[in-house]
Design a protein around this motif. Structure first.
Motif, PDB file in Angstrom:
ATOM      1  N   TYR A 279      56.446  75.285  43.337  1.00 14.79           N
ATOM      2  CA  TYR A 279      55.269  74.537  43.785  1.00 14.79           C
ATOM      3  C   TYR A 279      54.023  75.419  43.755  1.00 14.79           C
ATOM      4  O   TYR A 279      54.044  76.568  44.202  1.00 14.79           O
ATOM      5  N   LEU A 280      52.938  74.892  43.246  1.00  9.72           N
ATOM      6  CA  LEU A 280      51.658  75.572  43.267  1.00  9.72           C
ATOM      7  C   LEU A 280      50.686  74.748  44.097  1.00  9.72           C
ATOM      8  O   LEU A 280      50.432  73.582  43.782  1.00  9.72           O
ATOM      9  N   PRO A 281      50.159  75.304  45.183  1.00  9.41           N
ATOM     10  CA  PRO A 281      49.249  74.526  46.028  1.00  9.41           C
ATOM     11  C   PRO A 281      47.971  74.174  45.278  1.00  9.41           C
ATOM     12  O   PRO A 281      47.451  74.973  44.483  1.00  9.41           O
ATOM     13  N   THR A 282      47.489  72.994  45.529  1.00  8.60           N
ATOM     14  CA  THR A 282      46.229  72.543  44.933  1.00  8.60           C
ATOM     15  C   THR A 282      45.362  71.919  46.007  1.00  8.60           C
ATOM     16  O   THR A 282      45.865  71.417  47.021  1.00  8.60           O
ATOM     17  N   GLY A 283      44.051  71.952  45.808  1.00 11.77           N
ATOM     18  CA  GLY A 283      43.135  71.364  46.769  1.00 11.77           C
ATOM     19  C   GLY A 283      43.211  69.845  46.776  1.00 11.77           C
ATOM     20  O   GLY A 283      43.632  69.213  45.803  1.00 11.77           O
ATOM     21  N   GLY A 284      42.789  69.267  47.874  1.00 14.47           N
ATOM     22  CA  GLY A 284      42.783  67.819  48.002  1.00 14.47           C
ATOM     23  C   GLY A 284      41.401  67.234  47.751  1.00 14.47           C
ATOM     24  O   GLY A 284      40.535  67.886  47.158  1.00 14.47           O
ATOM     25  N   ARG A 285      41.203  65.999  48.206  1.00 17.24           N
ATOM     26  CA  ARG A 285      39.916  65.328  48.057  1.00 17.24           C
ATOM     27  C   ARG A 285      39.521  64.691  49.378  1.00 17.24           C
ATOM     28  O   ARG A 285      40.353  64.089  50.057  1.00 17.24           O
ATOM     29  N   LEU A 286      38.251  64.846  49.718  1.00 17.93           N
ATOM     30  CA  LEU A 286      37.708  64.251  50.932  1.00 17.93           C
ATOM     31  C   LEU A 286      36.577  63.325  50.501  1.00 17.93           C
ATOM     32  O   LEU A 286      35.596  63.778  49.902  1.00 17.93           O
ATOM     33  N   THR A 287      36.743  62.027  50.778  1.00 18.96           N
ATOM     34  CA  THR A 287      35.821  60.974  50.312  1.00 18.96           C
ATOM     35  C   THR A 287      35.560  61.104  48.814  1.00 18.96           C
ATOM     36  O   THR A 287      34.428  60.972  48.340  1.00 18.96           O
ATOM     37  N   GLY A 288      36.640  61.391  48.090  1.00  9.54           N
ATOM     38  CA  GLY A 288      36.564  61.456  46.643  1.00  9.54           C
ATOM     39  C   GLY A 288      36.078  62.769  46.066  1.00  9.54           C
ATOM     40  O   GLY A 288      36.059  62.940  44.846  1.00  9.54           O
ATOM     41  N   VAL A 289      35.691  63.714  46.926  1.00  6.41           N
ATOM     42  CA  VAL A 289      35.143  64.993  46.463  1.00  6.41           C
ATOM     43  C   VAL A 289      36.223  66.075  46.554  1.00  6.41           C
ATOM     44  O   VAL A 289      36.861  66.217  47.594  1.00  6.41           O
ATOM     45  N   PRO A 290      36.449  66.836  45.486  1.00 10.78           N
ATOM     46  CA  PRO A 290      37.446  67.921  45.550  1.00 10.78           C
ATOM     47  C   PRO A 290      37.063  68.961  46.596  1.00 10.78           C
ATOM     48  O   PRO A 290      35.903  69.360  46.703  1.00 10.78           O
ATOM     49  N   VAL A 291      38.054  69.392  47.378  1.00  8.05           N
ATOM     50  CA  VAL A 291      37.835  70.418  48.398  1.00  8.05           C
ATOM     51  C   VAL A 291      38.909  71.495  48.251  1.00  8.05           C
ATOM     52  O   VAL A 291      39.883  71.334  47.513  1.00  8.05           O
ATOM     53  N   GLY A 292      38.735  72.592  48.995  1.00  7.28           N
ATOM     54  CA  GLY A 292      39.652  73.711  48.891  1.00  7.28           C
ATOM     55  C   GLY A 292      40.861  73.624  49.786  1.00  7.28           C
ATOM     56  O   GLY A 292      41.750  74.469  49.696  1.00  7.28           O
ATOM     57  N   LEU A 293      40.915  72.641  50.666  1.00  7.27           N
ATOM     58  CA  LEU A 293      42.074  72.474  51.538  1.00  7.27           C
ATOM     59  C   LEU A 293      43.181  71.744  50.784  1.00  7.27           C
ATOM     60  O   LEU A 293      42.930  70.699  50.170  1.00  7.27           O
TER      61      LEU A 293
END
Length: 386
Positions: A279-293
């Motif tokens: 598994y490779l962690p990837t950032g999520g999206r907040l209100t459609g915007v890519p974020v680092g979390l």
């Protein structure tokens, strides 16, 4: 070697010609350095080497980003004496470690044993009131004995003291497990900033202690062909820029720890499960915007936004990519999120030392226990034998 300080090889310009040691500890996180120190104290006649891929302390592992929160709420039943011993060691055993008593408030949505109404607790800690919604978290537990400290400083103090006590230290070296010892790749940096192997040599060791954190089980499986049941998870520690000071308690809600630090808060998200191999962690999206979390962490924070309103404000640093939010792989003993630190003999002469989510509370005791086992000492300072 029974007296005097040990030797330190920090770079490839210092020639390393040793061929054998009685014990080699691989990994200079807090558990590895503590185990090395305890071994020098318990068995000063053993020739001991501590090997680290980077510097002292380990700069890439979970030690640097560990919560550094000791609390009675994390002590498993029957291990109270060990936890109390760890607290005493951090408080007084290492003079350079900043140790700060700081109450911990664990907040809940439901009533339970030992819980009191949250508004009653907030009268004692009014600085915590802006951080939470008492209607969403109406019940609280208070741990007056909790303390905070820097695990990286603890690793540095243990490593330095181990060298002063006679342990040798080999830095910037990647160790591979081989039958009867190790293969050492001494690393250097090229003028284009690439890390390359400068030289490789074999080292014999009667005992190898693998204290490589989340990489330890993989190293045992890859290098020695041994199966382990342990796992790992990628944990990030985002920043919440809401003011805190020395009077602000540590807060917990929904598994999330808010650790007052540097005038704000370091957020320690809960670990729900092991990450699958590869598994490779990837950032999520907040209100459609890519974020680092990473997505799992982002979902946890969104779920707690009503209970902890600052999480829904610009005070939360979410970054633009994964590189913007500090994170590290965390070892999960037995692949579980609630298993205490452990040591395990993998094969003749090879021991695995793992910390994990409860390393703040029990890690030093488990490191001592392994050192005592290797040294052939039966007694334990917290009163347990075996």
């Amino acid at each position: 070697m029974t007296g005097g300080s040990g030797r330190v090889w920090a770079h490839v310009g210092q020639t390393f010609t040793e061929e054998a040691y009685d014990v080699v500890v691989v990994g200079a996180g807090r558990l590895g350095t503590a185990c090395a120190l305890f071994l020098r104290q318990l068995a000063p006649g053993l020739r001991l080497l501590l090997v680290e891929r980077g510097g002292l302390p380990n700069e890439e592992g979970a030690t640097i980003l560990a919560p550094g929160v000791w609390t009675t709420l994390d002590v498993p039943s029957g291990r109270e004496a060990e936890a109390a011993w760890v607290r005493a060691q951090v408080a007084g055993g290492f003079g350079t470690v900043q140790f700060q008593p700081r109450p911990l408030l664990s907040l809940h949505g439901e009533e339970g044993p030992g819980r009191v109404p949250t508004p009653a607790v907030l009268t004692r800690f009014p600085e915590a009131a802006p951080l939470l919604n008492p209607q969403a978290l109406p019940w609280a537990e208070l741990d007056e004995a909790a303390v905070t400290f820097r695990p990286g400083a603890l690793a540095l103090a243990c490593g330095q003291e181990a060298v002063r006590a006679g342990a040798d230290l080999l830095l910037n070296t990647h160790a591979h497990l081989v039958p009867g010892g190790l293969r050492l790749d001494r690393l250097t940096v090229t003028n284009t900033h690439q890390i390359v192997t400068h030289e490789t040599r074999e080292l014999r060791a009667e005992v190898v202690i693998v204290a490589m954190g989340a990489e330890g089980p993989h190293a045992a499986e890859h290098d020695l062909g041994l199966h382990t049941a342990h796992g790992r998870a990628y944990r990030q520690t985002p920043r919440l820029n809401t003011p805190s000071d020395d009077a602000t308690p540590v807060l917990r809600a929904g598994g999330l720890t808010l650790r007052p630090q540097h005038g704000g808060f370091t957020l320690i998200p809960p670990i729900h499960h092991r990450d699958p191999h590869g598994y490779l962690p990837t950032g999520g999206r907040l209100t459609g915007v890519p974020v680092g979390l990473r997505r799992e962490t982002l979902e946890d924070l969104i779920r707690l936004m009503d209970a902890l309103p600052p999480l829904a404000s610009e005070a939360l640093e979410v970054g633009h990519s994964l590189a913007d939010v500090p994170g590290a792989w965390l070892a999960l003993p037995h692949g579980r999120t609630d298993t205490p630190p452990l040591h395990q003999q993998l094969t003749e002469g090879v021991h695995l030392l793992l910390g994990g989510p409860l390393a703040d509370t029990l890690g030093l005791a488990v490191a001592y226990d392994l050192a005592a086992t290797v040294a052939g000492r039966g007694g334990r300072p917290w009163g347990r034998s075996g």
